[in-house]
Every structure is written in C-alpha cells, then in structure tokens.
Design an enzyme around this catalytic site. Structure first.
Site, PDB file in Angstrom:
ATOM      1  N   CYS A   1      12.695 -21.915 -33.517  1.00  0.00           N
ATOM      2  CA  CYS A   1      12.349 -20.991 -32.470  1.00  0.00           C
ATOM      3  C   CYS A   1      10.698 -20.398 -32.598  1.00  0.00           C
ATOM      4  CB  CYS A   1      13.394 -19.771 -32.522  1.00  0.00           C
ATOM      5  SG  CYS A   1      15.056 -19.969 -31.879  1.00  0.00           S
TER       6      CYS A   1
HETATM    7  N1  LIG Z   1      18.931 -21.088 -33.933  1.00  0.00           N
HETATM    8  C1  LIG Z   1      18.317 -19.986 -33.593  1.00  0.00           C
HETATM    9  O1  LIG Z   1      18.031 -19.061 -34.368  1.00  0.00           O
HETATM   10  C2  LIG Z   1      18.289 -19.922 -32.106  1.00  0.00           C
HETATM   11  C3  LIG Z   1      18.045 -18.413 -31.688  1.00  0.00           C
HETATM   12  C4  LIG Z   1      17.913 -18.323 -30.166  1.00  0.00           C
HETATM   13  C5  LIG Z   1      18.054 -19.314 -29.310  1.00  0.00           C
HETATM   14  N2  LIG Z   1      18.061 -20.948 -29.870  1.00  0.00           N
HETATM   15  C6  LIG Z   1      18.062 -21.775 -29.214  1.00  0.00           C
HETATM   16  O2  LIG Z   1      19.199 -22.367 -28.998  1.00  0.00           O
HETATM   17  C7  LIG Z   1      19.282 -23.648 -28.683  1.00  0.00           C
HETATM   18  C8  LIG Z   1      20.243 -24.323 -29.637  1.00  0.00           C
HETATM   19  O3  LIG Z   1      19.630 -24.264 -30.906  1.00  0.00           O
HETATM   20  P1  LIG Z   1      20.583 -24.193 -32.308  1.00  0.00           P
HETATM   21  O4  LIG Z   1      19.754 -23.473 -33.328  1.00  0.00           O
HETATM   22  O5  LIG Z   1      21.936 -23.575 -31.912  1.00  0.00           O
HETATM   23  O6  LIG Z   1      20.571 -25.777 -32.474  1.00  0.00           O
HETATM   24  P2  LIG Z   1      21.399 -26.567 -33.652  1.00  0.00           P
HETATM   25  O7  LIG Z   1      20.666 -27.812 -33.903  1.00  0.00           O
HETATM   26  O8  LIG Z   1      21.783 -25.932 -34.716  1.00  0.00           O
HETATM   27  O9  LIG Z   1      22.705 -26.959 -32.711  1.00  0.00           O
HETATM   28  C9  LIG Z   1      22.756 -27.659 -31.583  1.00  0.00           C
HETATM   29  C10 LIG Z   1      24.040 -28.483 -31.683  1.00  0.00           C
HETATM   30  O10 LIG Z   1      23.693 -29.375 -30.406  1.00  0.00           O
HETATM   31  C11 LIG Z   1      24.488 -30.578 -30.792  1.00  0.00           C
HETATM   32  N3  LIG Z   1      23.906 -31.517 -29.398  1.00  0.00           N
HETATM   33  C12 LIG Z   1      22.464 -31.797 -29.614  1.00  0.00           C
HETATM   34  N4  LIG Z   1      22.502 -32.508 -28.372  1.00  0.00           N
HETATM   35  C13 LIG Z   1      23.744 -32.475 -27.685  1.00  0.00           C
HETATM   36  C14 LIG Z   1      24.139 -33.068 -26.616  1.00  0.00           C
HETATM   37  N5  LIG Z   1      23.568 -33.660 -25.758  1.00  0.00           N
HETATM   38  N6  LIG Z   1      25.343 -32.857 -26.199  1.00  0.00           N
HETATM   39  C15 LIG Z   1      26.232 -32.147 -27.126  1.00  0.00           C
HETATM   40  N7  LIG Z   1      25.932 -31.721 -28.281  1.00  0.00           N
HETATM   41  C16 LIG Z   1      24.682 -31.720 -28.518  1.00  0.00           C
HETATM   42  C17 LIG Z   1      23.980 -30.761 -32.121  1.00  0.00           C
HETATM   43  O11 LIG Z   1      24.578 -31.843 -32.584  1.00  0.00           O
HETATM   44  C18 LIG Z   1      23.911 -29.409 -32.617  1.00  0.00           C
HETATM   45  O12 LIG Z   1      25.258 -29.419 -33.316  1.00  0.00           O
HETATM   46  C19 LIG Z   1      17.909 -24.080 -28.663  1.00  0.00           C
HETATM   47  O13 LIG Z   1      17.424 -24.133 -27.444  1.00  0.00           O
HETATM   48  C20 LIG Z   1      17.214 -22.943 -29.446  1.00  0.00           C
HETATM   49  O14 LIG Z   1      15.903 -22.817 -29.175  1.00  0.00           O
HETATM   50  C21 LIG Z   1      18.280 -20.844 -31.299  1.00  0.00           C
END
Ligand SMILES: NC(=O)c1ccc[n+]([C@@H]2O[C@H](COP(=O)([O-])OP(=O)(O)OC[C@H]3O[C@@H](n4cnc5c(N)ncnc54)[C@H](O)[C@@H]3O)[C@@H](O)[C@H]2O)c1
Length: 428
Positions: free
Chosen positions: A280
């Site tokens: 992030c």
């Molecule tokens: N990690 C954080 O602290 C956090 C906090 C707030 C917001 N976000 C936002 O949330 C979103 C997700 O982040 P995250 O940290 O959970 O990511 P992550 O990598 O932990 O998890 C994402 C998951 O999505 C899956 N994935 C990817 N492409 C896909 C698709 N096309 N179809 C189905 N599954 C798919 C991946 O295999 C993975 O398991 C991002 O936009 C991030 O910026 C993250």
C-alpha cells in the site's frame, strides 16, 4: 489447529441458490479478502472465496490460513460450519447477491498503475453476474477506476438477461498485524453511482462493520483511500529526512519525536525506518502521481517524498558500514527482520531488498533472520548465532532474541526504536 471432526472432504461450495440474498462472493483471498470473508461469516453471511491460484485455494480449504491475522482455528471453524469455502471456479459468483473484488493493484515495471489483475477479475466474474447483484471494488486504485474500468468490463460481458446490477467502491482499510483495528471496527467509506447502489452497499457494510460512511461518488471514496496512504508516505518521508538532519548533529531523533508528541494537538508522531514497504504505502501514492499526470498536473511533493524514502536503504547501509572496523574488508552483516512491518511475513516492496543490495554492492556478506519469513528472494534465514560484525534491526518481529547478539558484543543498528537504553544499540 482445525476443530475436531474437520476434514478436507467437508469443504463444499455451498449450493445456496435459495440463500442468494445472504451469499457473498469475494474475489481474491489474500490479506484483504480472507479477513473480509471471516468478518462476513461472523456477521451471518455465507461466503464463497474465489482466488485464481489453485495452491492458495487448496491451502485455505485444507484449513491453513495464508494470512497471519486469521488463525487456522478461525478458518477451520468457518470451513466446518459450511459458511465458507474457497474455489477457483468463478461461476460460483452466480450464487451471490454481493460480489466484492479484493485483488492486488500493483505497479508495473514503469512504476505506473497495473490494473491487469483487477481487469481480469472483472472479466472473469462478468459472465456470471446475475440479476439484482451488487458488485463492489475494495481494491485500491485511482479515482475513476470503478466507473471507467470495472463497470464497462462487466457491462460488456454480463449475461444479456442480467438486469439491475449495482456498483460501489468501498476501499479496504485493513491494517495487517493490527490487534486493535480490523474489518469490523474500522469505519468504511462507500461511494456509489446511484441511490439504489448506495443503499444496497450501505446495508451490506452495515451488516459487517460498526460504521459505514456514505460519500457522494465512487471517486470520492477512491481518492480518500489514496489521500490516507499518501498522508502516511509523506509523513514518513518527513521524519526520515528529519532523522538524517538530527543524526548528523548527534541528536536522537526519537527523543525529539517523543518531545514533540507532548503537544496535545496539531502533531502526529511518525517514526523513521529503512523505508516504506508493503502493498500500500509505497504503491498507492504512485497511483496518485500517475493520475495527476493524466490531467497535466504534477504531484511534486509526493514524488519528493517517494524519493526520500527510497534513499533510506542506502543511508541505513552507510550507517551500518560506518559501525564496522574499517580494517574489515568484507564485513559480515546480519539483517534482522525482512518483512515490511512487524507481525507479518509479507515481504512485498520491502525496503530491505534495497538495503541488502546496497550492502552487497559495497562488498559486505549479508545474511538475514526473520521468524515469520521462511524464504526470501531465493534465500533462507540464518540463526541469530550467525557470526557477524554488525546487525541491522530493520523490522522488529516478535520472537527475535536480541540477547543472543548483545551477549556476544555485536552492535545493533536499531531502525525500529524498539531497543532503548541498551549498551551496544545504535539508534537510527
Ligand atoms: N494488504 C493490505 O494491507 C491492504 C490494505 C488495504 C487495501 N489493500 C488493497 O487491497 C487489494 C488486495 O490486496 P491484498 O494485500 O489482499 O493482496 P494479496 O496479494 O494478499 O491477495 C490478493 C489475492 O488475489 C488473488 N488474485 C489475483 N488476481 C486475481 C484474479 N484476477 N482473480 C482472482 N483472484 C486473484 C491472488 O492470488 C491473491 O490470493 C489491493 O488493491 C491493495 O492495495 C491492501
């Protein structure tokens, strides 16, 4: 541990067409999607967790949580109750009245927004979006992503007889490793295109969160998320720059920050470190700078903050090398903590990569230790008994026994302000 009686055979995607109104499909089962799934299960939803990674779905359905904030026990309870299951099968979204998209939104190799995963997720769900379904994007992105990217994809690929599809943006605010703030008690911003979508999205989040806050458009919600994380980026950059100024004059910056924090208003403490990491803080502000450039603007302040933070690994490396006896040609340096923050094993965008690269470029032999990271960039951690000339505490992970270093007289450059008033500790 999973509850007694649980087994992989018990995991089934719920056949719940009669329960569509309380079935939620979550696309992406990572740091955002899986905790959301568990929060929704707690709130009485039946949840289908969809991920495009076979291995992750298998791991989740076998009761092993890939996310530190969700224990195996909690996951196992949700699985065995039948209220939750993971799958790679996107057609399962047809069973849901609400679909949330929680896939990564990284940077590409030009350090510009890479929405390919978001686009592919939208394209994969679109053929199965049925009547009266609410589609929500929780992924972080620039203002206009819901309206200009996600909605057109779903509108063009949805079944012809699917009507009344509702859309909202509700950027996730989860803070992995935070024992206080979670999906339930963190207020959620909701921005929709129309009143009906907004009413449905508010009702959904009110069923899961303590507070859902309506804003007038999806773009407000999307921009607010970028402002929140950019606020952190620039304040961390400020304190990193300030640290360098103080260190040059022999002033302990942490004492300065503590002193300034005694002001009851108008000041918020940020701490210096090796840089910023994670999915992030180093990424989202660059969505903002890119978005500014699309309309001929330049977000100079944010770009400067980004540059200051990126200079920190080299600065930390120089500070560590300065501690080592100059007669040692190939200093041995142990980096403690490679995850981007304490309490998680997430190494995405960790600034420790740049730190290690710089140290190696300067001729050092570098090893690392992190109780939460089994493998990092193709290498394995060493034990704290590894012979070294200096250690750099980059991320203060739980379970690191610093005494083992201190009792051997190894100096530690503490970049985390967690080892105070100890002999042999040099504060950043
Ligand atoms: N990690 C954080 O602290 C956090 C906090 C707030 C917001 N976000 C936002 O949330 C979103 C997700 O982040 P995250 O940290 O959970 O990511 P992550 O990598 O932990 O998890 C994402 C998951 O999505 C899956 N994935 C990817 N492409 C896909 C698709 N096309 N179809 C189905 N599954 C798919 C991946 O295999 C993975 O398991 C991002 O936009 C991030 O910026 C993250």
């Amino acid at each position: 541990m999973c509850p007694p009686g649980w087994s992989l055979e018990t995991v089934r995607i719920p056949a719940v067409s009669s329960e569509k109104s309380r079935t939620l499909a979550i696309i992406g089962q990572g740091y955002v999607g899986l905790p959301l799934a568990m929060a929704a299960v707690d709130a009485g939803w039946i949840v289908i967790g969809i991920d495009n990674l076979d291995a992750k779905v298998g791991q989740i359905n076998s009761g092993k949580s890939p996310v530190e904030d969700i224990s195996d026990a909690r996951l196992g309870t949700a699985l065995i109750s039948g209220a939750y299951a993971a799958t790679t099968d996107f057609s399962a979204v047809a069973q849901a009245s609400v679909i949330t998209i929680c896939v990564p939104t990284p940077l590409d190799n030009k350090r510009e927004p890479d929405l390919s995963l978001l686009q592919s997720a939208a394209a994969a769900i679109a053929p199965y979006v049925s009547n009266e379904t609410l589609v929500i994007s929780e992924s972080t992105s620039y203002p206009g992503t819901l309206r200009e990217v996600i909605i057109p994809i779903i509108a063009s690929l949805k079944p012809k007889d699917s009507h009344n599809i509702y859309f909202a943006s509700a950027p996730e605010r989860v803070n992995p490793g935070d024992s206080v703030w979670n999906q339930k008690n963190t207020p959620r911003l909701i921005g929709s295109l129309d009143g009906a979508s907004q009413a449905k999205a508010l009702a959904f989040y009110e069923s899961i969160c303590d507070a859902a806050i309506p804003v007038s458009t999806p773009e407000i919600a999307e921009a607010a998320k970028l402002l929140e994380n950019t606020f952190r980026l620039v304040n961390i950059a400020l304190v990193n720059e300030f640290t360098r100024l103080c260190a040059a004059k022999g002033i302990n910056v942490h004492e300065v920050i503590d002193a300034a924090s005694s002001k009851p208003y108008g000041f918020m403490a940020f701490r210096p470190g090796v840089g910023v990491g994670g999915h992030c803080i180093p990424v989202d502000p660059l969505y903002l700078t890119w978005w500014a450039r699309q309309s001929g603007e330049r977000a100079e302040f944010i770009e400067t903050a980004d540059a200051i933070n990126h200079a920190m690994p080299e600065y930390v490396a120089q500070r560590a090398l300065a501690i080592v006896d100059p007669l040692i040609i190939k200093p041995r340096i142990l980096v403690l903590g490679v995850a981007y923050k304490p309490g998680v094993g997430d190494v995405r965008e960790t600034p420790v990569t740049e730190l290690r690269n710089y140290l190696i470029a300067k001729g050092a032999i570098v090893a690392w230790h992190d109780p939460l990271v089994p493998v990092w960039e193709g290498s394995k951690p060493v034990e704290l008994g590894w012979e070294c000339d200096v250690a750099i505490l980059a991320t203060s992970q739980p379970g690191m026994d610093f005494e083992r270093l201190l009792e051997r007289g190894i100096p530690i450059l503490d970049c985390t302000n967690s080892l105070k008033n100890r002999e042999g500790i040099i504060s950043l």
